[in-house]
Scaffold this motif. Structure first.
Motif, mmCIF file in Angstrom:
data_model
loop_
_atom_site.group_PDB
_atom_site.id
_atom_site.type_symbol
_atom_site.label_atom_id
_atom_site.label_comp_id
_atom_site.label_asym_id
_atom_site.label_seq_id
_atom_site.Cartn_x
_atom_site.Cartn_y
_atom_site.Cartn_z
ATOM 1 N N LEU A 1 37.669 51.883 -27.727
ATOM 2 C CA LEU A 1 38.079 53.272 -27.913
ATOM 3 C C LEU A 1 38.489 53.546 -29.356
ATOM 4 C CD1 LEU A 1 40.037 53.918 -24.585
ATOM 5 C CD2 LEU A 1 37.651 54.459 -25.137
ATOM 6 N N LEU A 2 39.101 52.558 -30.002
ATOM 7 C CA LEU A 2 39.438 52.738 -31.423
ATOM 8 C C LEU A 2 38.173 52.829 -32.275
ATOM 9 C CD1 LEU A 2 42.474 50.315 -31.826
ATOM 10 C CD2 LEU A 2 42.502 52.818 -32.031
ATOM 11 N N ALA A 3 37.172 51.993 -31.956
ATOM 12 C CA ALA A 3 35.915 52.039 -32.705
ATOM 13 C C ALA A 3 35.192 53.359 -32.470
ATOM 14 C CB ALA A 3 35.023 50.868 -32.297
ATOM 15 N N ALA A 4 35.227 53.853 -31.228
ATOM 16 C CA ALA A 4 34.570 55.123 -30.920
ATOM 17 C C ALA A 4 35.247 56.270 -31.657
ATOM 18 C CB ALA A 4 34.588 55.373 -29.410
ATOM 19 N N ARG A 5 36.578 56.208 -31.757
ATOM 20 C CA ARG A 5 37.309 57.264 -32.453
ATOM 21 C C ARG A 5 36.890 57.361 -33.920
ATOM 22 N NH1 ARG A 5 43.740 56.816 -32.546
ATOM 23 N NH2 ARG A 5 43.437 57.107 -30.293
ATOM 24 N N ALA A 6 36.459 56.230 -34.486
ATOM 25 C CA ALA A 6 36.066 56.218 -35.896
ATOM 26 C C ALA A 6 34.653 56.743 -36.126
ATOM 27 C CB ALA A 6 36.174 54.793 -36.443
ATOM 28 N N THR A 7 33.943 57.079 -35.047
ATOM 29 C CA THR A 7 32.574 57.601 -35.154
ATOM 30 C C THR A 7 32.584 59.088 -34.842
ATOM 31 O OG1 THR A 7 31.664 55.472 -34.448
ATOM 32 C CG2 THR A 7 30.192 57.371 -34.360
ATOM 33 N N PRO A 8 32.372 59.962 -35.812
ATOM 34 C CA PRO A 8 32.399 61.403 -35.558
ATOM 35 C C PRO A 8 31.394 61.801 -34.482
ATOM 36 C CG PRO A 8 32.390 60.960 -37.910
ATOM 37 C CD PRO A 8 32.120 59.635 -37.231
#
Length: 311
Positions: free
Chosen positions: A122-129
């Motif tokens: 979820l942290l990695a996904a948050r970093a992808t606009p």
């Protein structure tokens, strides 16, 4: 002439109706297809009848109060998967060209996999606009993870030993990790200072077991087979956190997954089980056409990266 006739017969088929046929093969009932595709059951039945007229052969037949696929229907449903995948590949290639990996990815996970994978994912996904991962937990005693794949983009599944249902359907399996399963003992137990324990050494202890048909039950049976005795199960829980607390209290031993159990201060120590060295296979299951989406491919990349760090 036969070749020309076959081409002529296939041309009029509608992709939407092929998708309905494939959904029937995956979901097993007209009602389930209607619910999943936001149609009425009568509309689904009409789509199937129209498709039968297009191909000139019966694709379904009555079985009890429901419909099942004929051999011809099953063959066409499998071929329809190739059509759906090809269309998804074309659409997602264009979408990726225009915008990159964005959109919502629905992921189902069992609890311990959620603890392993969700924070980093979820942290990695948050970093992808533009990318959103929406996670849901599933019943850990769900015997057939493959059955819920049609309702999600990605399903995190686990299996102790073979999982035939994963192979019986038209799914992609992305192996993530083989997680060791250890014997959990309370701190201070006479066997806690061993590097490993054997089935014979632990078989006479009280045990915190799992519900019937839970995958770990197979391991209990293997311990019984090697030790030549029947385990004394005093409690049964599917929630590993409850099991861990009971082990810490000295109420019994248990089998627990290594990566999410036995943390410092938990009151529990984990020891490998000699002679058996059990593991559980954790994989991501998804439809072939879903795997064509750039957003899903990125999620799978993140899951593989997290899994690589677990070992």
């Amino acid at each position: 002439m036969q070749f020309c006739f076959t081409i002529y017969t296939l041309l009029p088929m509608d992709i939407g109706r092929l998708e309905v046929l494939r959904e029937l093969r995956l979901r097993g009932s007209v009602t389930a297809v209607a619910r999943a595709t936001h149609r009425t059951p009568s509309a689904v039945s009409q789509q199937l009848k129209t498709l039968e007229r297009e191909v000139g052969a019966p694709l379904t037949e009555r079985e009890g109060r429901g419909l099942v696929l004929t051999p011809a229907g099953d063959a066409l449903a499998q071929a329809a998967a190739d059509v759906v995948v090809a269309m998804a590949r074309a659409e997602e290639t264009w979408r990726s060209y225009l915008a990159g990996p964005e959109g919502r990815v629905d992921l189902a996970t069992f609890p311990t996999a959620g603890r392993m994978f969700l924070p980093g994912l979820l942290l990695a996904a948050r970093a992808t606009p533009g990318l959103e991962v929406m996670a849901a937990d599933v019943d850990p005693v769900h015997a057939d993870f493959a059955a819920i794949v049609p309702d999600f983009d990605v399903v995190l599944a686990h299996s102790v030993g073979p999982a035939p249902s994963w192979d019986d359907r038209d799914l992609i399996q992305v192996h993530l990790v083989d997680e060791p399963l250890d014997v959990a003992l309370p701190v201070g137990h006479p066997l806690a200072d061993r590097d490993a324990v054997t089935p014979a050494e632990i078989a006479q202890e009280p045990w915190i077991g799992v519900p019937d048909d839970f995958p770990y039950e197979r391991l209990h049976q293997e311990i019984e087979r090697v030790a030549g005795t029947v385990l004394r199960i005093v409690q049964r829980f599917s929630d590993t956190r409850v099991t861990e607390s009971l082990v810490a209290a000295g109420l019994g031993l248990a089998v627990l997954p290594r990566f999410t159990s036995g943390a410092e201060g938990s009151g529990v120590v984990l020891r490998p089980l000699a002679q058996l060295a059990p593991t559980r296979r954790i994989a991501a299951l998804l439809r072939r056409e879903t795997a064509e989406r750039p957003s899903v491919r990125l999620v799978l990349d993140h899951l593989r990266s997290i899994a690589a760090d677990l070992g």
